[in-house]
Write an enzyme that holds these catalytic residues in place. Structure first.
Site, PDB file in Angstrom:
ATOM      1  N   ASP A  99       3.930   1.461  -1.069  1.00 23.74           N
ATOM      2  CA  ASP A  99       4.608   1.537  -2.372  1.00 23.74           C
ATOM      3  C   ASP A  99       3.665   2.115  -3.420  1.00 23.74           C
ATOM      4  O   ASP A  99       4.082   2.897  -4.291  1.00 23.74           O
ATOM      5  CB  ASP A  99       5.054   0.138  -2.824  1.00 23.74           C
ATOM      6  CG  ASP A  99       6.047  -0.481  -1.856  1.00 23.74           C
ATOM      7  OD1 ASP A  99       6.783   0.279  -1.189  1.00 23.74           O
ATOM      8  OD2 ASP A  99       6.085  -1.721  -1.766  1.00 23.74           O
ATOM      9  N   ALA A 121       0.850  -1.203   0.000  1.00 19.55           N
ATOM     10  CA  ALA A 121       0.000   0.000   0.000  1.00 19.55           C
ATOM     11  C   ALA A 121       0.887   1.256   0.000  1.00 19.55           C
ATOM     12  O   ALA A 121       0.640   2.204  -0.750  1.00 19.55           O
ATOM     13  CB  ALA A 121      -0.915   0.005   1.215  1.00 19.55           C
TER      14      ALA A 121
END
Ligand code: RIB
Length: 305
Positions: free
Chosen positions: A253, A251
């Protein structure tokens, strides 16, 4: 056409099990499922930026094993330029991941090929850094390489983003002046600043310390609590879209890649933060790292224009 995003970072093969809960020390649990999924913070951010509209180059290393081929292949399938992904002797990076029923995860990474991404290798790809508008680093490759890339990005006048993940303590003081956007989550912000971040107020204190250390702007991602932006003049809280989380892997990233893609496309900072948040929210509704990252049309469908 959108400007280019260059990601200098890791590629990992994620070995993912799902279990009712995370195991305690010394405990064996019966898992519910197992999957091998392309991941690594660098590669995930590259995939997010590419799916969300940017032209992307990836600078990294994979081993000369089967995982290395798959990891490179997964990026090529997203039209990411991989001429700067070197194949080195030995194993590729791997991440052992357990995801529990409440969608939380625990991860152990082994650097493998990522450990061979030296400053000299990055210096050998200077043309790619010069071509980029936005340069993103994380901390899954040698710190000397991250330090080199931040400094070179600053010399070249690029927009430099550091996602300090995973973080176990303060960053080298000389890095801060090269960072335009420092994007930690709560635990990373705590490790970097020494302030226990568990609320918006404590996030403001941590962000102020990181700005005082020299970071240009700070965005602390707070999961379901949204994100806190700070630039030394003001704070702004961006609430998170509400979704039902299945798996929070990648998430952060997805937020970083989406934010970078939106900046590269000329969106304002606030628009880029909201765009990254929607992309990250959609990613937690799906399992796995790269398979969970949404496309531009997924995000556009979520944000009525
Ligand atoms: O941020 C998620 C990533 O962290 C996973 O894909 C895993 O490879 C670890 O690096």
């Amino acid at each position: 056409m959108s400007a280019k995003v260059v990601v200098v970072g890791s590629l990992n093969m994620d070995l993912v099990t799902r279990a009712e809960r995370l195991p305690r020390g010394g405990e064996t649990l019966i898992g519910k499922s197992f999957a091998t999924v392309s991941g690594g913070k660098g590669a995930n951010q590259a995939v997010a930026a590419a799916r969300l509209g940017a032209q992307v180059s990836m600078v990294g290393c994979v081993g000369d094993d089967a995982y290395g081929e798959q990891l490179r292949g997964a990026l090529l399938a997203e039209q990411i330029d991989c001429q700067t992904v070197s194949v080195v002797e030995g194993s590729s990076g791997v991440a052992l991941i357990v995801v529990d029923d409440s969608s939380q995860n625990a991860i152990v990474i082994v650097a493998g090929g990522n450990g061979q991404l030296t400053p000299e290798k990055v210096a050998g790809f200077d043309g790619v850094l010069q071509d980029g508008q936005v340069i993103i680093c994380q901390l899954e490759v040698p710190l000397a390489t991250v330090g080199y890339t931040l400094k070179r990005g600053r010399e070249l006048g690029k927009t430099v983003i550091l996602n300090p993940a995973p973080a176990s303590g303060p960053l080298p003081a000389q890095w801060y002046g090269a960072i335009d956007y420092l994007i930690p989550n709560e635990s990373e912000a705590s490790a970097l600043s020494g302030v226990a971040v568990d609320s918006l107020e404590s996030a403001e204190v941590a962000a102020s310390r990181l700005i005082a250390a020299g970071a240009g702007k700070v965005i602390i991602t707070l999961g379901a609590q949204g994100s806190l932006f700070a630039d030394g003049q003001r704070f702004e809280h961006f609430p998170a879209p509400r979704v039902k989380a299945i798996d929070t892997t990648a998430a952060g990233d997805t937020f970083v890649g989406g934010f970078a893609a939106a900046l590269a496309a000329g969106k304002s900072e606030a628009e880029a933060i909201r765009f990254g948040q929607v992309a990250a929210a959609l990613s937690v509704t799906r399992a796995g790292a790269q398979p969970s990252i949404p496309t531009l049309s997924d995000v556009q469908a979520f944000i009525p224009s």
